[in-house]
Design a protein around this motif. Structure first.
Motif, PDB file in Angstrom:
ATOM      1  N   ILE A  18     -45.874 -41.005  -8.410  1.00  0.00           N
ATOM      2  CA  ILE A  18     -45.808 -39.924  -7.428  1.00  0.00           C
ATOM      3  C   ILE A  18     -46.752 -40.321  -6.301  1.00  0.00           C
ATOM      4  CG2 ILE A  18     -46.220 -37.484  -6.980  1.00  0.00           C
ATOM      5  CD1 ILE A  18     -45.425 -36.875  -9.825  1.00  0.00           C
ATOM      6  N   ARG A  19     -46.190 -40.557  -5.100  1.00  0.00           N
ATOM      7  CA  ARG A  19     -46.912 -41.239  -4.039  1.00  0.00           C
ATOM      8  C   ARG A  19     -47.423 -40.298  -2.965  1.00  0.00           C
ATOM      9  NH1 ARG A  19     -46.275 -46.676  -3.258  1.00  0.00           N
ATOM     10  NH2 ARG A  19     -48.332 -46.274  -2.393  1.00  0.00           N
ATOM     11  N   LYS A  20     -48.424 -40.750  -2.247  1.00  0.00           N
ATOM     12  CA  LYS A  20     -48.782 -40.097  -0.989  1.00  0.00           C
ATOM     13  C   LYS A  20     -47.614 -40.267  -0.023  1.00  0.00           C
ATOM     14  CE  LYS A  20     -53.796 -40.596  -1.363  1.00  0.00           C
ATOM     15  NZ  LYS A  20     -53.951 -41.427  -2.552  1.00  0.00           N
ATOM     16  N   ALA A  21     -47.451 -39.329   0.892  1.00  0.00           N
ATOM     17  CA  ALA A  21     -46.282 -39.320   1.775  1.00  0.00           C
ATOM     18  C   ALA A  21     -46.199 -40.595   2.609  1.00  0.00           C
ATOM     19  CB  ALA A  21     -46.331 -38.106   2.685  1.00  0.00           C
ATOM     20  N   GLY A  22     -44.952 -41.022   2.841  1.00  0.00           N
ATOM     21  CA  GLY A  22     -44.706 -42.151   3.731  1.00  0.00           C
ATOM     22  C   GLY A  22     -44.756 -43.507   3.073  1.00  0.00           C
ATOM     23  N   LYS A  23     -44.853 -43.584   1.750  1.00  0.00           N
ATOM     24  CA  LYS A  23     -44.989 -44.863   1.054  1.00  0.00           C
ATOM     25  C   LYS A  23     -43.697 -45.346   0.416  1.00  0.00           C
ATOM     26  CE  LYS A  23     -49.469 -44.942   1.751  1.00  0.00           C
ATOM     27  NZ  LYS A  23     -50.078 -45.923   2.678  1.00  0.00           N
ATOM     28  N   LEU A  24     -42.787 -44.433   0.097  1.00  0.00           N
ATOM     29  CA  LEU A  24     -41.571 -44.817  -0.610  1.00  0.00           C
ATOM     30  C   LEU A  24     -40.432 -45.094   0.370  1.00  0.00           C
ATOM     31  CD1 LEU A  24     -41.736 -42.253  -3.541  1.00  0.00           C
ATOM     32  CD2 LEU A  24     -41.946 -44.733  -3.753  1.00  0.00           C
ATOM     33  N   CYS A  25     -39.646 -46.141   0.093  1.00  0.00           N
ATOM     34  CA  CYS A  25     -38.565 -46.547   1.008  1.00  0.00           C
ATOM     35  C   CYS A  25     -37.212 -45.997   0.568  1.00  0.00           C
ATOM     36  CB  CYS A  25     -38.517 -48.067   1.111  1.00  0.00           C
ATOM     37  SG  CYS A  25     -38.123 -48.906  -0.436  1.00  0.00           S
ATOM     38  N   VAL A  26     -37.226 -44.989  -0.300  1.00  0.00           N
ATOM     39  CA  VAL A  26     -35.990 -44.359  -0.777  1.00  0.00           C
ATOM     40  C   VAL A  26     -36.052 -42.871  -0.436  1.00  0.00           C
ATOM     41  CG1 VAL A  26     -35.610 -46.037  -2.616  1.00  0.00           C
ATOM     42  CG2 VAL A  26     -37.021 -44.021  -3.065  1.00  0.00           C
ATOM     43  N   ASP A  27     -34.954 -42.157  -0.684  1.00  0.00           N
ATOM     44  CA  ASP A  27     -34.949 -40.712  -0.446  1.00  0.00           C
ATOM     45  C   ASP A  27     -36.001 -40.042  -1.325  1.00  0.00           C
ATOM     46  OD1 ASP A  27     -32.878 -40.996   1.351  1.00  0.00           O
ATOM     47  OD2 ASP A  27     -31.316 -40.555  -0.137  1.00  0.00           O
ATOM     48  N   THR A  28     -36.698 -39.067  -0.761  1.00  0.00           N
ATOM     49  CA  THR A  28     -37.783 -38.418  -1.489  1.00  0.00           C
ATOM     50  C   THR A  28     -37.758 -36.907  -1.298  1.00  0.00           C
ATOM     51  OG1 THR A  28     -39.310 -38.631   0.399  1.00  0.00           O
ATOM     52  CG2 THR A  28     -39.326 -40.412  -1.228  1.00  0.00           C
ATOM     53  N   ASP A  29     -38.432 -36.230  -2.221  1.00  0.00           N
ATOM     54  CA  ASP A  29     -38.775 -34.823  -2.063  1.00  0.00           C
ATOM     55  C   ASP A  29     -40.273 -34.781  -1.777  1.00  0.00           C
ATOM     56  OD1 ASP A  29     -38.660 -32.083  -2.021  1.00  0.00           O
ATOM     57  OD2 ASP A  29     -38.657 -31.857  -4.201  1.00  0.00           O
ATOM     58  N   LYS A  30     -40.718 -33.828  -0.962  1.00  0.00           N
ATOM     59  CA  LYS A  30     -42.110 -33.814  -0.510  1.00  0.00           C
ATOM     60  C   LYS A  30     -42.705 -32.425  -0.663  1.00  0.00           C
ATOM     61  CE  LYS A  30     -42.909 -34.176   3.967  1.00  0.00           C
ATOM     62  NZ  LYS A  30     -43.081 -34.783   5.316  1.00  0.00           N
ATOM     63  N   VAL A  31     -43.982 -32.365  -1.071  1.00  0.00           N
ATOM     64  CA  VAL A  31     -44.717 -31.108  -1.109  1.00  0.00           C
ATOM     65  C   VAL A  31     -46.071 -31.292  -0.438  1.00  0.00           C
ATOM     66  CG1 VAL A  31     -43.629 -30.283  -3.235  1.00  0.00           C
ATOM     67  CG2 VAL A  31     -45.786 -31.554  -3.356  1.00  0.00           C
ATOM     68  N   GLU A  32     -46.622 -30.182   0.011  1.00  0.00           N
ATOM     69  CA  GLU A  32     -47.961 -30.172   0.599  1.00  0.00           C
ATOM     70  C   GLU A  32     -48.945 -29.645  -0.437  1.00  0.00           C
ATOM     71  OE1 GLU A  32     -49.443 -27.173   3.754  1.00  0.00           O
ATOM     72  OE2 GLU A  32     -48.689 -28.875   4.930  1.00  0.00           O
ATOM     73  N   PHE A  33     -50.144 -30.227  -0.460  1.00  0.00           N
ATOM     74  CA  PHE A  33     -51.158 -29.770  -1.414  1.00  0.00           C
ATOM     75  C   PHE A  33     -52.537 -29.949  -0.805  1.00  0.00           C
ATOM     76  CE2 PHE A  33     -50.986 -34.288  -1.989  1.00  0.00           C
ATOM     77  CZ  PHE A  33     -52.261 -34.672  -2.353  1.00  0.00           C
ATOM     78  N   ASP A  34     -53.520 -29.259  -1.371  1.00  0.00           N
ATOM     79  CA  ASP A  34     -54.917 -29.418  -0.983  1.00  0.00           C
ATOM     80  C   ASP A  34     -55.607 -30.287  -2.020  1.00  0.00           C
ATOM     81  OD1 ASP A  34     -54.637 -27.751   1.244  1.00  0.00           O
ATOM     82  OD2 ASP A  34     -55.035 -25.956   0.052  1.00  0.00           O
ATOM     83  N   ASN A  35     -56.215 -31.402  -1.577  1.00  0.00           N
ATOM     84  CA  ASN A  35     -56.860 -32.305  -2.528  1.00  0.00           C
ATOM     85  C   ASN A  35     -58.270 -31.832  -2.864  1.00  0.00           C
ATOM     86  OD1 ASN A  35     -58.581 -33.135  -0.465  1.00  0.00           O
ATOM     87  ND2 ASN A  35     -57.570 -35.089  -0.150  1.00  0.00           N
ATOM     88  N   TYR A  36     -58.985 -32.636  -3.663  1.00  0.00           N
ATOM     89  CA  TYR A  36     -60.309 -32.217  -4.154  1.00  0.00           C
ATOM     90  C   TYR A  36     -61.325 -32.026  -3.038  1.00  0.00           C
ATOM     91  CZ  TYR A  36     -61.802 -37.068  -3.456  1.00  0.00           C
ATOM     92  OH  TYR A  36     -62.111 -38.291  -2.898  1.00  0.00           O
TER      93      TYR A  36
END
Length: 207
Positions: free
Chosen positions: A86-104
């Motif tokens: 499960i990657r940080k946004a913008g790293k995968l070269c295939v179709d993706t689903d994306k969510v926003e979250f607050d990190n530590y």
């Protein structure tokens, strides 16, 4: 005598070789990667986690970017199942689903998972190195559930105690090297370890 030579094995000695933060508040408060480079420590960690995961059924392990990749992939190999990053946004070269979250650190980020990643009903074990505020894990849970996967459980070196992580413990099987109720858990909750007083980098050297 080194920690590796001490007994009994159930003391989770490898937690003593985790390194304190030396770079300031913008970084995590300690570094568990010293466990990974030491063969005995890493294998004892995996032995303990696999024993605690006995009875938890999962079809795939999903590791959270980036350090969850190390722990997640190792556990997947031990169990003989596949691994999903499960990657940080913008790293995968295939179709993706994306969510926003607050990190530590309180920063808002996006994370992505390939789309589709698995069939509906697939049991996914979520792995991260450390669960502090639980925000990153929340994003991963939402991604799995949006693809109709089943969150089979959460695994980490440590899961700190707070309202969100208490909710996780009530909802999912949660396994961590730092066991709830232990003195390690109490120290992690304060974000300082007594082992820092005697920490030496050479304790983690490969051998």
């Amino acid at each position: 005598m080194t920690p590796q030579e001490k007994g009994p094995r159930d003391d989770r000695w490898y937690l003593n070789i985790m390194a304190p933060n030396t770079k300031g508040a913008q970084f995590a408060w300690l570094d568990p990667t010293s466990i990974y480079i030491n063969a005995k420590a890493f294998n004892d960690l995996l032995d303990d986690l696999m024993a605690d995961l006995d009875g938890v059924e999962f079809d795939v392990v999903a590791g959270l970017d980036a350090m969850g990749f190390v722990l997640g992939a190792a556990l997947a190999a031990r169990r003989g199942v596949g691994f999903l990053p499960i990657r940080k946004a913008g790293k995968l070269c295939v179709d993706t689903d994306k969510v926003e979250f607050d990190n530590y650190s309180g920063r808002t980020q996006d994370m992505e998972m390939r789309l589709p990643a698995f069939a509906a009903g697939t049991r996914v074990l979520l792995a991260d190195q450390w669960v502090e505020t639980g925000g990153t894990m929340d994003g991963a849970i939402r991604l799995v559930q949006r693809q109709k996967g089943v969150v089979a459980g959460l695994v980490a070196i440590a899961i700190e105690d707070n309202d969100r992580t208490m909710g996780y413990r009530k909802t999912f099987p949660c396994v961590s090297a730092v066991m709830p109720g232990s003195r390690w858990q109490a120290e992690c909750n304060t974000q300082t370890l007594s082992s820092f007083d005697s920490y030496r980098p050479e304790l983690a050297f490969p051998y």
